[in-house]
Design a protein around this motif. Structure first.
Motif, mmCIF file in Angstrom:
data_model
loop_
_atom_site.group_PDB
_atom_site.id
_atom_site.type_symbol
_atom_site.label_atom_id
_atom_site.label_comp_id
_atom_site.label_asym_id
_atom_site.label_seq_id
_atom_site.Cartn_x
_atom_site.Cartn_y
_atom_site.Cartn_z
ATOM 1 N N PRO A 75 -0.067 6.267 -6.507
ATOM 2 C CA PRO A 75 -1.291 5.466 -6.498
ATOM 3 C C PRO A 75 -1.552 4.943 -5.084
ATOM 4 C CG PRO A 75 0.525 4.119 -7.276
ATOM 5 C CD PRO A 75 1.087 5.491 -7.013
ATOM 6 N N ASP A 76 -2.632 4.246 -4.867
ATOM 7 C CA ASP A 76 -2.900 3.723 -3.530
ATOM 8 C C ASP A 76 -2.160 2.413 -3.273
ATOM 9 O OD1 ASP A 76 -4.452 2.074 -5.109
ATOM 10 O OD2 ASP A 76 -6.324 2.511 -4.092
ATOM 11 N N THR A 77 -1.628 1.781 -4.320
ATOM 12 C CA THR A 77 -0.855 0.543 -4.186
ATOM 13 C C THR A 77 0.358 0.597 -5.104
ATOM 14 O OG1 THR A 77 -2.850 -0.725 -3.703
ATOM 15 C CG2 THR A 77 -0.929 -1.976 -4.408
ATOM 16 N N ILE A 78 1.497 0.183 -4.564
ATOM 17 C CA ILE A 78 2.709 0.006 -5.378
ATOM 18 C C ILE A 78 2.690 -1.448 -5.843
ATOM 19 C CG2 ILE A 78 5.230 0.063 -5.387
ATOM 20 C CD1 ILE A 78 3.891 2.829 -4.845
ATOM 21 N N PRO A 79 2.531 -1.695 -7.141
ATOM 22 C CA PRO A 79 2.475 -3.092 -7.608
ATOM 23 C C PRO A 79 3.843 -3.768 -7.499
ATOM 24 C CG PRO A 79 2.420 -1.567 -9.461
ATOM 25 C CD PRO A 79 2.409 -0.733 -8.215
ATOM 26 N N LEU A 87 7.902 -1.211 5.626
ATOM 27 C CA LEU A 87 8.053 -2.108 4.476
ATOM 28 C C LEU A 87 7.586 -3.531 4.757
ATOM 29 C CD1 LEU A 87 11.536 -0.931 3.144
ATOM 30 C CD2 LEU A 87 9.250 -0.269 2.353
ATOM 31 N N GLY A 88 7.774 -4.006 5.979
ATOM 32 C CA GLY A 88 7.441 -5.402 6.288
ATOM 33 C C GLY A 88 8.659 -6.290 6.096
ATOM 34 N N ASN A 89 8.752 -7.329 6.884
ATOM 35 C CA ASN A 89 9.871 -8.248 6.861
ATOM 36 C C ASN A 89 10.030 -8.893 5.481
ATOM 37 O OD1 ASN A 89 12.017 -9.804 7.709
ATOM 38 N ND2 ASN A 89 10.740 -11.352 8.689
ATOM 39 N N GLY A 90 11.254 -8.871 4.962
ATOM 40 C CA GLY A 90 11.546 -9.525 3.692
ATOM 41 C C GLY A 90 11.245 -8.703 2.449
ATOM 42 N N PRO A 127 0.842 -1.200 0.000
ATOM 43 C CA PRO A 127 0.000 0.000 0.000
ATOM 44 C C PRO A 127 0.880 1.254 0.000
ATOM 45 C CG PRO A 127 -0.054 -1.070 2.149
ATOM 46 C CD PRO A 127 0.733 -1.961 1.230
ATOM 47 N N PHE A 128 0.349 2.329 -0.544
ATOM 48 C CA PHE A 128 1.067 3.608 -0.550
ATOM 49 C C PHE A 128 0.175 4.642 0.119
ATOM 50 C CE2 PHE A 128 2.391 7.628 -2.706
ATOM 51 C CZ PHE A 128 3.645 7.714 -2.119
ATOM 52 N N ASN A 129 0.511 4.969 1.371
ATOM 53 C CA ASN A 129 -0.196 5.999 2.130
ATOM 54 C C ASN A 129 0.718 6.441 3.276
ATOM 55 O OD1 ASN A 129 -0.685 4.184 4.450
ATOM 56 N ND2 ASN A 129 -2.134 3.172 3.076
ATOM 57 N N HIS A 130 0.223 7.295 4.149
ATOM 58 C CA HIS A 130 1.061 7.833 5.226
ATOM 59 C C HIS A 130 1.449 6.767 6.244
ATOM 60 C CE1 HIS A 130 2.338 10.590 8.508
ATOM 61 N NE2 HIS A 130 2.838 11.228 7.468
ATOM 62 N N ILE A 138 4.662 2.947 2.891
ATOM 63 C CA ILE A 138 5.826 3.447 2.158
ATOM 64 C C ILE A 138 5.776 4.968 1.980
ATOM 65 C CG2 ILE A 138 6.956 3.419 -0.113
ATOM 66 C CD1 ILE A 138 6.325 0.449 -0.267
ATOM 67 N N GLY A 139 4.611 5.554 1.936
ATOM 68 C CA GLY A 139 4.476 6.997 1.729
ATOM 69 C C GLY A 139 4.683 7.847 2.969
ATOM 70 N N HIS A 140 5.139 7.247 4.054
ATOM 71 C CA HIS A 140 5.327 7.999 5.294
ATOM 72 C C HIS A 140 6.368 9.100 5.114
ATOM 73 C CE1 HIS A 140 4.891 8.489 9.608
ATOM 74 N NE2 HIS A 140 6.213 8.639 9.673
ATOM 75 N N TYR A 141 6.159 10.219 5.755
ATOM 76 C CA TYR A 141 7.120 11.308 5.831
ATOM 77 C C TYR A 141 6.832 12.054 7.122
ATOM 78 C CZ TYR A 141 3.263 14.341 4.604
ATOM 79 O OH TYR A 141 2.050 14.988 4.617
ATOM 80 N N GLN A 142 7.726 12.939 7.526
ATOM 81 C CA GLN A 142 7.468 13.777 8.687
ATOM 82 C C GLN A 142 7.686 15.230 8.334
ATOM 83 O OE1 GLN A 142 9.803 12.432 12.042
ATOM 84 N NE2 GLN A 142 8.538 10.609 12.313
#
Length: 186
Positions: A96-100, A126-129, A69-72, A75-79
């Motif tokens: 987009p809302d998802t990075i394929p 990102l999640g493990n792996g 997913p791509f949101n805050h 992966i889309g996190h920022y500060q």
């Protein structure tokens, strides 16, 4: 900015490894997550002076080994930071809302800041792996993600890279001394 050995030090890894890998002819920031995190920009080297009421666009190209997913909260996190307060931004949008998986995708985040602040980029949650490759990272004022172009410091680095001007198959080529002589700095 272009991904170089010089600016790799500004990315801090957390439960992940970071390196530079050439993918499709371009240097990319490669991140391999061993838990749920990734990398973030050095807080002390963050981009200062984002101004209240202005719209900013944070964009980059990304390729992941799995769909994400791509949101805050991903992966889309920022500060956006000021005096210890985090996330002083509003009106966030992510596209987009998802990075394929296994596809270069332009990720775009737009936001408005509510106070003068500093921007700190993350490639996070990102999640493990998970392995991702990132290139052409850009923050700009305005609501459009424009094409990446080299900054002046990127041009200086690219223009100072050594280039080979000799012939490696020539009979006169006798080892490293000849190779060093054949290298020139543009």
């Amino acid at each position: 900015s272009a991904i170089t050995k010089e600016n790799l030090k500004y990315w801090i890894a957390s439960s992940a490894t970071k390196s530079i890998e050439n993918v499709d002819g371009e240097n990319c920031l490669k991140i391999v997550s061993t838990e749920n995190y990734g990398v973030y920009g050095d807080m002390n080297a963050g981009i200062n002076n984002l101004y209240p009421g202005k719209i900013y666009t944070y964009s980059f190209w990304i390729k992941s080994n799995v769909a994400k997913p791509f949101n805050h909260s991903s992966i889309g996190h920022y500060q956006t930071v000021i005096s210890g307060s985090l996330h002083v931004s509003t009106n966030r949008s992510f596209y987009p809302d998802t990075i394929p998986a296994n596809t270069w995708t332009k990720a775009i985040c737009k936001f408005t800041v509510s106070s003068q602040c500093r921007f700190v980029p993350y490639i996070w949650y990102l999640g493990n792996g998970t392995t991702v490759w990132v290139k052409d990272i850009k923050l700009e004022e305005g609501n459009e993600a424009t094409d990446w172009t080299p900054a002046p410091e990127d041009l200086a680095y690219l223009n100072s890279s050594p280039t080979f001007t000799g012939d490696l198959t020539a009979p006169a080529f006798h080892g490293i001394a000849d190779y060093a002589t054949a290298l020139t700095t543009a």
